[in-house]
Design an enzyme around this catalytic site. Structure first.
Site, PDB file in Angstrom:
ATOM      1  CD  GLU A   1      -2.392   1.044   2.843  1.00 40.63           C
ATOM      2  OE1 GLU A   1      -3.448   1.432   2.965  1.00 40.63           O
ATOM      3  OE2 GLU A   1      -1.697   0.904   3.955  1.00 40.63           O
TER       4      GLU A   1
ATOM      5  CG  HIS B   1       2.844   3.309   3.950  1.00 43.41           C
ATOM      6  ND1 HIS B   1       2.141   2.201   3.311  1.00 43.41           N
ATOM      7  CD2 HIS B   1       2.488   3.084   5.159  1.00 43.41           C
ATOM      8  CE1 HIS B   1       1.586   1.350   4.264  1.00 43.41           C
ATOM      9  NE2 HIS B   1       1.676   2.179   5.522  1.00 43.41           N
TER      10      HIS B   1
ATOM     11  CG  ASP C   1       0.425  -1.285   6.445  1.00 37.84           C
ATOM     12  OD1 ASP C   1       1.216  -0.403   6.931  1.00 37.84           O
ATOM     13  OD2 ASP C   1      -0.666  -0.697   6.146  1.00 37.84           O
TER      14      ASP C   1
ATOM     15  CG  HIS D   1      -3.515  -2.781   5.863  1.00 39.86           C
ATOM     16  ND1 HIS D   1      -3.417  -1.863   5.383  1.00 39.86           N
ATOM     17  CD2 HIS D   1      -4.546  -3.320   5.043  1.00 39.86           C
ATOM     18  CE1 HIS D   1      -4.252  -1.466   4.106  1.00 39.86           C
ATOM     19  NE2 HIS D   1      -5.022  -2.601   4.232  1.00 39.86           N
TER      20      HIS D   1
ATOM     21  CD  GLU E   1      -7.075   0.000   5.500  1.00 39.22           C
ATOM     22  OE1 GLU E   1      -6.157  -0.195   6.235  1.00 39.22           O
ATOM     23  OE2 GLU E   1      -6.880   1.006   4.653  1.00 39.22           O
TER      24      GLU E   1
ATOM     25  CG  HIS F   1      -1.659   5.539   5.738  1.00 42.14           C
ATOM     26  ND1 HIS F   1      -1.127   4.288   5.902  1.00 42.14           N
ATOM     27  CD2 HIS F   1      -1.371   6.058   4.704  1.00 42.14           C
ATOM     28  CE1 HIS F   1      -0.866   3.962   4.597  1.00 42.14           C
ATOM     29  NE2 HIS F   1      -0.917   5.292   3.872  1.00 42.14           N
TER      30      HIS F   1
ATOM     31  CD  GLU G   1       2.157   2.757   8.952  1.00 42.66           C
ATOM     32  OE1 GLU G   1       1.972   1.735   8.860  1.00 42.66           O
ATOM     33  OE2 GLU G   1       1.625   3.621   8.206  1.00 42.66           O
TER      34      GLU G   1
HETATM   35 ZN    ZN Z   1       0.828   1.547   7.417  1.00 42.95          ZN
HETATM   36 MN    MN Z   2      -2.182   0.302   6.134  1.00 43.23          MN
END
Ligand code: ZN
Ligand code: MN
Length: 259
Positions: free
Chosen positions: A33, A35, A44, A119, A121, A176, A181
């Site tokens: 994904e 970032h 992630d 992650h 989701e 995010h 992170e």
């Molecule tokens: Zn992430």
């Molecule tokens: Mn994520």
């Protein structure tokens, strides 16, 4: 060569260790994904895999290869699924990948499994995969697999949040590609963090609902949902060590009861 990484073992080494040690298997579940402009798309799954590796140095455990693809990125927690590079699974697919891997581990004789999500989701698809696997295993007469599931960030203590976010914590969803992170990335994979490319976007402000198809104009163009400029390697080390310590403690407690 002693390794805790399942992918680096021969099947004979894996089988022998399962037979002779009270092992847990750690399964990271992540995503591929966007970032932002500064973090790798594998963040992630790279971060939870590194945490799992740290845990396996403390608790008898083998780290399974991560599930490197996750459920579709959502605008209010991952920027949305419209970014190039973000490569997602349908929810049903992820559920069945989780289910299938768990059933295979059970076939190998694994009795203790930790599923570490990286992650947001993925949450309920991982839970559903676990539930379907345990239901299938029950029909097969296998009732002795214990699974601990968690999102690694839920192990952050309030004291660490205060230290890492002196100006206030925006919440894990809006973190995010932001301070948490990015700091962890500086600690775990500094060679992959492009701090010089950090885009100084403002924090995203979302209404408390989604619109489908995605309102891309709600999402900062960089894909970062909160400013990451407060990220430091010290914060990353603090967060990482706290996760390894506290998750190891939780697994020791839960898996001692399973032994
Ligand atoms: Zn992430
Ligand atoms: Mn994520």
């Amino acid at each position: 060569m002693k390794t805790n990484m399942m992918a680096e073992m021969t099947w004979v080494e894996y089988q022998n260790r399962l037979k002779t040690e009270p092992l847990a298997v750690l399964l990271p579940v992540g995503a591929l994904e966007q970032h932002g402009h500064h973090l790798p798309m594998g963040t992630d799954h790279l971060l939870p895999t590194a945490i799992c590796k740290g845990i396996a140095d403390r608790v008898p455990a083998i780290v399974a290869p991560p599930i490197a693809y996750g459920y579709k990125s959502q605008p209010r927690m991952g920027g949305g699924n419209h970014f190039p590079g973000t490569t997602s699974l349908d929810g049903g697919t992820l559920t069945l990948v989780v289910r299938d891997i768990i059933k295979e581990l059970a076939r190998h004789g694994v009795k203790r499994l930790a599923v570490m999500n990286g992650h947001c989701e993925n949450l309920f698809f991982a839970i559903e995969g676990i539930d379907l696997a345990l239901r299938d295993l029950r029909y097969e007469g296998i009732n002795d697999l214990k699974i601990v599931r968690f999102d690694y960030w839920d192990f952050t203590t309030p004291a660490t949040l205060d230290k890492c976010f002196p100006e206030g914590f925006p919440g894990f969803a809006l973190e995010h590609a932001a301070v948490l992170e990015t700091s962890m990335g500086l600690h775990v994979f500094p060679e992959l963090v492009r701090m010089e490319r950090l885009v100084d976007d403002l924090a995203a402000v979302f209404p408390p609902y989604d619109v489908h198809p995605t309102r891309q104009e709600w999402v900062p163009p960089s894909g970062v949902l909160s400013p990451a400029k407060g990220a430091t390697v010290e914060k990353g080390r603090t967060l990482f060590n706290e996760y390894v310590d506290r998750i190891s403690d939780a697994l020791r407690k839960e898996f001692a009861e399973a032994a």
